[in-house]
Design an enzyme around this catalytic site. Structure first.
Site, PDB file in Angstrom:
ATOM      1  CE  LYS A  35     -11.618   8.908   2.178  1.00  0.00           C
ATOM      2  NZ  LYS A  35     -11.412   7.465   2.222  1.00  0.00           N
ATOM      3  CB  THR A  36     -10.219   9.801  -4.498  1.00  0.00           C
ATOM      4  OG1 THR A  36      -9.525  10.024  -3.272  1.00  0.00           O
ATOM      5  CG2 THR A  36      -9.557  10.596  -5.603  1.00  0.00           C
ATOM      6  CG  ASP A 220      -9.330  13.441  -2.019  1.00  0.00           C
ATOM      7  OD1 ASP A 220      -9.878  12.890  -1.046  1.00  0.00           O
ATOM      8  OD2 ASP A 220      -8.812  12.790  -2.952  1.00  0.00           O
ATOM      9  CD  GLU A 221      -6.083  11.894   1.231  1.00  0.00           C
ATOM     10  OE1 GLU A 221      -6.213  11.685   2.460  1.00  0.00           O
ATOM     11  OE2 GLU A 221      -5.764  11.016   0.409  1.00  0.00           O
ATOM     12  CD  GLN A 251      -6.976   6.801   4.720  1.00  0.00           C
ATOM     13  OE1 GLN A 251      -6.037   6.834   3.938  1.00  0.00           O
ATOM     14  NE2 GLN A 251      -8.212   6.620   4.306  1.00  0.00           N
ATOM     15  NE  ARG A 605      -3.128   3.821   1.426  1.00  0.00           N
ATOM     16  CZ  ARG A 605      -4.312   4.398   1.189  1.00  0.00           C
ATOM     17  NH1 ARG A 605      -4.564   4.938   0.023  1.00  0.00           N
ATOM     18  NH2 ARG A 605      -5.243   4.409   2.112  1.00  0.00           N
TER      19      ARG A 605
HETATM   20  P1  ATP Z   1      -8.287   6.508   0.335  1.00  0.00           P
HETATM   21  O1  ATP Z   1      -8.934   6.706   1.662  1.00  0.00           O
HETATM   22  O2  ATP Z   1      -7.171   5.541   0.399  1.00  0.00           O
HETATM   23  O3  ATP Z   1      -7.936   7.800  -0.322  1.00  0.00           O
HETATM   24  P2  ATP Z   1     -10.672   6.434  -1.253  1.00  0.00           P
HETATM   25  O4  ATP Z   1     -11.804   6.350  -0.303  1.00  0.00           O
HETATM   26  O5  ATP Z   1     -10.365   7.747  -1.844  1.00  0.00           O
HETATM   27  O6  ATP Z   1      -9.390   5.789  -0.572  1.00  0.00           O
HETATM   28  P3  ATP Z   1     -10.742   5.500  -3.962  1.00  0.00           P
HETATM   29  O7  ATP Z   1      -9.291   5.623  -4.234  1.00  0.00           O
HETATM   30  O8  ATP Z   1     -11.661   6.511  -4.530  1.00  0.00           O
HETATM   31  O9  ATP Z   1     -10.972   5.378  -2.381  1.00  0.00           O
HETATM   32  O10 ATP Z   1     -11.268   4.074  -4.386  1.00  0.00           O
HETATM   33  C1  ATP Z   1     -10.559   2.897  -4.047  1.00  0.00           C
HETATM   34  C2  ATP Z   1     -10.642   1.886  -5.184  1.00  0.00           C
HETATM   35  O11 ATP Z   1     -11.949   1.351  -5.270  1.00  0.00           O
HETATM   36  C3  ATP Z   1     -10.344   2.507  -6.529  1.00  0.00           C
HETATM   37  O12 ATP Z   1      -9.642   1.579  -7.306  1.00  0.00           O
HETATM   38  C4  ATP Z   1     -11.719   2.764  -7.086  1.00  0.00           C
HETATM   39  O13 ATP Z   1     -11.718   2.803  -8.486  1.00  0.00           O
HETATM   40  C5  ATP Z   1     -12.487   1.555  -6.567  1.00  0.00           C
HETATM   41  N1  ATP Z   1     -13.939   1.815  -6.411  1.00  0.00           N
HETATM   42  C6  ATP Z   1     -14.528   2.759  -5.656  1.00  0.00           C
HETATM   43  N2  ATP Z   1     -15.865   2.687  -5.751  1.00  0.00           N
HETATM   44  C7  ATP Z   1     -16.149   1.659  -6.574  1.00  0.00           C
HETATM   45  C8  ATP Z   1     -17.369   1.069  -7.076  1.00  0.00           C
HETATM   46  N3  ATP Z   1     -18.559   1.529  -6.728  1.00  0.00           N
HETATM   47  N4  ATP Z   1     -17.232   0.017  -7.908  1.00  0.00           N
HETATM   48  C9  ATP Z   1     -16.030  -0.456  -8.259  1.00  0.00           C
HETATM   49  N5  ATP Z   1     -14.864   0.044  -7.827  1.00  0.00           N
HETATM   50  C10 ATP Z   1     -14.910   1.092  -7.001  1.00  0.00           C
HETATM   51 MG    MG Z   2      -8.677   8.978  -1.782  1.00  0.00          MG
END
Ligand code: ATP
Ligand code: MG
Length: 715
Positions: A35-36, A220-221, A251, A605
């Site tokens: 997402k981020t 975000d969030e 979350q 995490r």
């Molecule tokens: P959270 O809910 O904990 O905030 P999130 O959904 O924001 O998580 P991110 O932090 O954006 O998730 O991504 C999680 C991990 O996965 C990061 O290390 C990111 O670089 C990696 N990632 C996300 N998408 C891809 C992709 N398409 N290919 C490779 N790595 C990825």
């Molecule tokens: Mg995130």
């Protein structure tokens, strides 16, 4: 990296989200699904496609740290520095607005931000001023009440008292508190948001300007926004801007601070044309960790429902460690962290997460003993430490004589013989005349209303502050802090404190000078005198400028503070009933579910290795507890866990316990069986031979037994 290359590295759903043409977009997805990452790419993509300019983007994230990282990541993607882009927290952005438009916001130009402690002090005074009993009307409760009202966007006149006299009184307190803040030019955290909201609501021209400016609003969030934050966003976005929000209902962990996960549904209703995008692939964790998290969260009801999968490796089993007490639990974690470090991980790859900040101390001790560098995020924040606040209170007062909380804090610190009675008299006059404490002190002296000795002392204090103000004029910021520390005599004061504590405090004061040396104001604060910008920074960002930021060290933080972050190795400690889930949630199913979401945040995490631990006895707030293991541990499927116990073969030397020399054959932490009480664990041994007594923690409670008669069998 070009944006095309970056886009190619996203999966299809992620690409769709990044390049969507929809005016409003909700990305609803589980932890670690990107997402981020999508949000960052979306900004970079809009900029590179010429759909937005940096000044036209407003990005809202949860912490200042995340904001800085987000900006950095966009700059990497675009290969150039970005000026003028607003990325920050809700509070940070509101602060920036109020600094720019203080006049329209009806604030004094140099308004001061108050933290929670200052807020309580002001409230205490206000409550006394209303002739209410401080016991019956505790400042803490009033604080809670006021903050909650502000989170909902309500001023005193808008609060419905429901014909309840208690609420009516609370409203009176709220009103008097507002007056006190206005007099002293003070703004609390909730006020930043509320005033930021009112600023736009009540100034059409201004709102129009910002609407025209921020054509892209990204959050975000989103699941942790509160009612007021959502209203504020809606006001800005209207139906013109592109509104892009990402979140995960599983979350949502800030309902106790007014966050409303319903905002996700609200968004769907308010913007019926929106595009909903779900991301289902997790890129962060091993399959084992993901399975555990999915199984845990499945126990919650009323979820929006998401599937999360990974094509990554299964990975190692999750370690479940049963310690016999909290100290030993900490030692076990540190032992493992050192092992990971020896195998090539950085210290920063291993994070320790706990439910309550009070748990950090034991962990800190263990790390210190093992000479492992660490950093506590949140909780004991640098700018929240007493000595730092003392020094900053001097500075604040030298800059703004009407800063009442600062005045109260240092009028008799270091002790200079100004008694409570004198301070009370000053307070009384301030209240009666509706003037600041500083002005009240002067008035008392001028009117000869203080005893001669007290008057001299107070006058000396006032002169000291005036002298300080004169001395710091024109100095560089670090010089200013140095002078504050010198003039205030705080170092000598702390040197008197026994043991390392005083020395620690002096170190911290020196660190404050270093922080001042490195300080750079936010763009929007360049107009402000540097000292004032520094004071705002200290109040607002408590902790984030902590020492050793770039040193490789183990991060320690509460589960709440870990949101959005990821680590190769995660240690979740203190998984015990009463602690996690927290006691508070025991009677409320809604709160229990929030605790479970917090646990879900913690588990997710971890990238590769996850260690869960609980202790059979724990000292908290000075008392011993013998908690049961957390129900959350039972909700993780057994086959994903590898259990480790004290004395177990998997233990390394560091965590092995000392054999008792009582001759009983029993040792601390040993599991034993009693024919009536069942299974238990040895907590204490006393005496020798026939007189050896043993304290055992059985399921039914803790018992002292005489070894010779108890018939305990070692397990
Ligand atoms: P959270 O809910 O904990 O905030 P999130 O959904 O924001 O998580 P991110 O932090 O954006 O998730 O991504 C999680 C991990 O996965 C990061 O290390 C990111 O670089 C990696 N990632 C996300 N998408 C891809 C992709 N398409 N290919 C490779 N790595 C990825
Ligand atoms: Mg995130």
């Amino acid at each position: 990296m070009s944006i095309e290359v970056a886009l190619a590295r996203l999966n299809e759903a992620q690409q769709q989200a990044v390049t969507t043409a929809a005016k409003q977009t909700l990305v609803l997805a589980g932890a670690g699904s990107g997402k981020t990452r999508v949000l960052v790419h979306r900004i970079a993509w809009c900029l590179s496609e010429g759909l937005a300019s940096p000044t036209g983007v407003l990005g809202v994230t949860f912490t200042n740290k995340a904001a800085a990282e987000m900006r950095g990541r966009i700059e990497v993607l675009l290969g150039r520095p970005l000026g003028g882009m607003w990325v920050g927290t809700f509070h940070g952005i509101a602060h920036r607005l109020l600094r720019t438009h203080w006049r329209e916001a009806h604030l004094p130009e140099q308004f001061q931000i108050m933290d929670a402690e200052d807020q309580q002090k002001v409230l205490k005074r206000v409550i006394r001023g209303l002739n209410l009993d401080n016991e019956q009307w505790p400042a803490k409760e009033a604080q809670w009440f006021i903050n909650a009202r502000k989170d909902e966007g309500q001023r005193p006149d808008q609060v419905d008292d429901g014909a309840d006299p208690a609420i009516r009184t609370m409203i009176d307190i709220y009103r008097a508190y507002e007056e006190a803040c206005a007099r002293a030019g003070l703004v609390d955290f909730g006020e930043l948001l509320l005033r930021g909201y009112e600023l736009w609501r009540d100034n059409d021209d201004l709102l129009r300007r910002y609407r025209e400016r921020f054509f892209h609003v990204l959050v975000d969030e989103f699941q942790d926004t509160n009612a007021l934050q959502y209203k504020w966003l809606k006001l800005l976005v209207a139906d013109q801007a592109n509104f892009f929000v990402v979140g995960d209902d599983d979350q949502s962990i800030y309902s106790w601070r007014g966050a409303q996960v319903e905002n996700m549904q609200r968004f769907r209703r308010d913007y019926p044309q929106h595009e909903l995008i779900k991301l289902e692939q997790n890129y962060r964790s091993t399959a084992t960790i993901l399975d555990a998290a999915n199984a845990l969260i499945a126990n919650n009801t009323g979820r929006l429902g998401k599937k999360l999968w990974t094509d990554g490796e299964r990975g190692e089993a999750i370690r479940l460690y049963t310690a016999y007490n909290d100290v030993e639990e900490a030692r076990y974690c540190v032992d493992r962290i050192r092992r990971f470090h020896a195998e090539g991980d950085r210290y920063a790859d291993s994070a320790v997460l706990y439910r309550t900040s009070a748990q950090s101390r034991v962990m800190e001790d263990a790390l210190r003993q093992a000479d492992v560098p660490y950093r506590v995020h949140g909780g004991f924040k640098f700018y929240e430490r007493a000595e730092i606040k003392d020094a900053l209170a001097y500075l604040r007062l030298a800059m703004f004589r009407d800063a009442d909380p600062a005045f109260e804090r240092v009028i008799n610190l270091p002790v200079r013989g100004i008694g409570n009675r004198t301070v009370d008299e000053i307070r009384l006059v301030a209240r009666r005349e509706k003037i600041s404490l500083w002005a009240a002190a002067y008035r008392l002296i001028e009117h000869h209303e203080l005893a001669a000795r007290a008057a001299n002392m107070v006058l000396a204090f006032l002169h000291l502050i005036d002298t300080l103000a004169a001395r710091i004029a024109g100095l560089a910021l670090d010089g200013v802090l140095e002078t504050v520390i010198e003039t205030s005599d705080l170092v000598a004061h702390y040197r008197k404190e026994k043991g390392d504590r005083g020395l620690d405090r002096i170190d911290n004061l020196n660190e404050l000078v270093a922080a001042a040396r490195d300080f750079e104001p936010d763009e929007n604060e360049t107009e402000l005198p540097l000292v004032a910008a520094f004071l705002s920074h200290a109040a607002l960002e408590a902790g984030e400028g902590q020492a050793g930021e770039f040193e490789d060290c183990v991060p320690l933080m509460t589960l709440h503070a870990a949101k959005g972050l990821e680590f190769t190795n995660v240690f979740m400690v203190g998984l015990e009933e009463g602690l996690f889930p927290h006691q508070r949630s025991s009677t409320d199913p809604g709160q229990l579910e929030e605790e479970r979401r917090l646990c879900y945040v913690g588990l997710t995490r971890a990238r590769r290795r996850l260690t869960l631990s609980h202790a059979e006895s724990r000292r908290l707030h000075g008392a011993d507890f013998y908690p049961q293991a957390s129900r959350f541990l039972r909700e993780v499927p057994r086959q994903l866990l590898e259990e480790v116990r004290v004395g177990g073969a998997a233990l390394s030397g560091g965590a092995r316990l000392i054999e008792e020399t009582s001759g009983s054959g029993l040792f601390l932490g040993q599991r034993v069986m009693h024919r009536t009480f069942g299974e238990g664990i040895v907590l204490h041994l006393e005496g020798r031979g026939a007189h050896t007594r043993v304290q055992v923690n059985f399921e039914g409670g803790v018992k002292w037994l005489v070894v010779a008669y108890a018939g305990l069998a070692a397990l």
